[in-house]
Design an enzyme around this catalytic site. Sequence first.
Site, short mmCIF file in Angstrom:
data_model
loop_
_atom_site.label_atom_id
_atom_site.label_comp_id
_atom_site.label_asym_id
_atom_site.label_seq_id
_atom_site.Cartn_x
_atom_site.Cartn_y
_atom_site.Cartn_z
N TYR A 144 0.85 -1.19 0.00
CA TYR A 144 0.00 0.00 0.00
C TYR A 144 0.88 1.23 0.00
CZ TYR A 144 -3.52 3.39 1.66
OH TYR A 144 -4.37 4.46 1.79
N ASP A 239 9.17 2.96 -0.14
CA ASP A 239 8.09 3.54 0.66
C ASP A 239 8.33 3.13 2.10
OD1 ASP A 239 5.87 4.29 2.05
OD2 ASP A 239 4.43 3.57 0.55
N LYS A 272 4.12 8.72 9.02
CA LYS A 272 3.89 8.11 10.33
C LYS A 272 4.85 8.59 11.41
CE LYS A 272 0.84 4.67 8.54
NZ LYS A 272 0.84 4.03 7.23
C1 LIG Z 1 0.23 4.48 5.90
C2 LIG Z 1 0.96 4.26 4.66
C3 LIG Z 1 0.85 5.13 3.56
C4 LIG Z 1 -0.16 6.23 3.50
O1 LIG Z 1 0.05 7.20 4.49
P1 LIG Z 1 -1.17 8.15 4.89
O2 LIG Z 1 -0.56 9.13 5.83
O3 LIG Z 1 -2.20 7.25 5.53
O4 LIG Z 1 -1.70 8.79 3.65
C5 LIG Z 1 1.69 4.93 2.48
N1 LIG Z 1 2.58 3.93 2.46
C6 LIG Z 1 2.72 3.07 3.48
C7 LIG Z 1 3.74 2.00 3.41
C8 LIG Z 1 1.90 3.19 4.60
O5 LIG Z 1 2.00 2.30 5.59
#
Ligand SMILES: *Cc1c(COP(=O)(O)O)cnc(C)c1O
Length: 435
Positions: A144, A239, A272
């Site tokens: 994701y 990511d 995060k």
């Molecule tokens: C949480 C998450 C996102 C999206 O971040 P948001 O602040 O919820 O938009 C993107 N990539 C990864 C790996 C994530 O865990």
Amino acid sequence: MADSRNSQLFERAQRSIPGGVNSPVRAFRAVGGTPRFIARAEGPYLWDADGKRYIDYIGSWGPMILGHGHPAVLEAVQKAARDGFSFGAPTEREIELAEEILQLVPGVEQVRLVSSGTEAAMSALRLARGATGRSRIVKFEGCYHGHADALLVKAGSGLATFGHPTSAGVPPEVVQHTLVLTYNDLAGLEAAFDAHGRDIACVMIEPIAGNMNFVRTAVPYMRRLRELCTQHGALLVFDEVMTGFRVALGGAQSVYAKAIPGFKPDLSVFGKVIGGGMPLAAFAGPRAIMEQLAPLGPVYQAGTLSGNPVATACGLATLREIRKPGFFEALSQSTRRLTDGLLSAAREAGVPMVGDCEGGMFGFFFPRTAGESLPQNYGQVLATDKDRFNTFFHAMLDAGVYLAPALYEAGFVSAAHSAADLEATLAAARSALAA
Ligand SMILES: *Cc1c(COP(=O)(O)O)cnc(C)c1O
């Protein structure tokens, strides 16, 4: 339960908010039951609207690495709020946060701050396409990267929970350049580069995936992925929204750099933990690529609240705590103790379970048969025992342990979780598994 305040609030929420929630996985659809409305939090604990206390292993889905309400962070946020919420003009604190990130993540030369992981991943993607002049992108099933259209294909947790591989409202022509591969499948990777190598702008990957529970990229696979990207002129985009400042101070890239000398991705996406619970995220990379961004370069990207003064104060105070000597050693030990404890509780109860952890992030699965090893890709995650997970989830919730409400999510330990909290969690797990 029907007359509980949680239930009343959920009823009420559903009238004014679609599904009663502002982000789908909060709705408990995967596990059934009523979501808990949280009234407040402190240290490793949450209290719901009925006053019940939970040991929190979600930590706002990762950010709360210090636990809730850490005094140094609270103080920094309160001071920043008094000085002003938002100016729409540059501030010194943005430089401090950028410099802090550069110090902690070697190989990153410049960083741009944004407000959410979705925005950061979407912007990194645009930058990769702009910098390479190519359109095609590669992602992996079960990873994701936020909900930008081009990345919302077979994207793990939230979508998996609702049984849609891809969202409605994303036209096929918008995702026609998105190539989705199987995680850890070397042959598939080689074939994709053989067929499309010249057109691939970037490969975006969760190096340790946390949106299909917890699945790591195997080291030889990562090594080959790096080689192929370099050879074909494609950018490797990590990511690290979940893993950054979470699995290690230098993120997952520092974990892979230990196994692969000289290893680094081309672009990194953070979120995060860098916000410490406030809306803050970032994307980063070498100067030559980052300077393709407006106002210097042709790749446009902007944000009214980007580098927000209160959010940067929160993130900076958080990073300054986690970089203190011994922080990650202690956090890793707690997470290891929890993960090993869960596995041995399952063994004693004769319930097949596998699990893994890195730094302050962990995951566990219920394989359908004993002796199965850790899942290596999304298909294998889907094949694990969902009903057993759901039963376990609810038993733990009743016992005051708040795990993520879907088996597709990783778990998080904070520095505020004491040995006693971990032991209480394991005691709850032992009775849940025995039942
Ligand atoms: C949480 C998450 C996102 C999206 O971040 P948001 O602040 O919820 O938009 C993107 N990539 C990864 C790996 C994530 O865990």
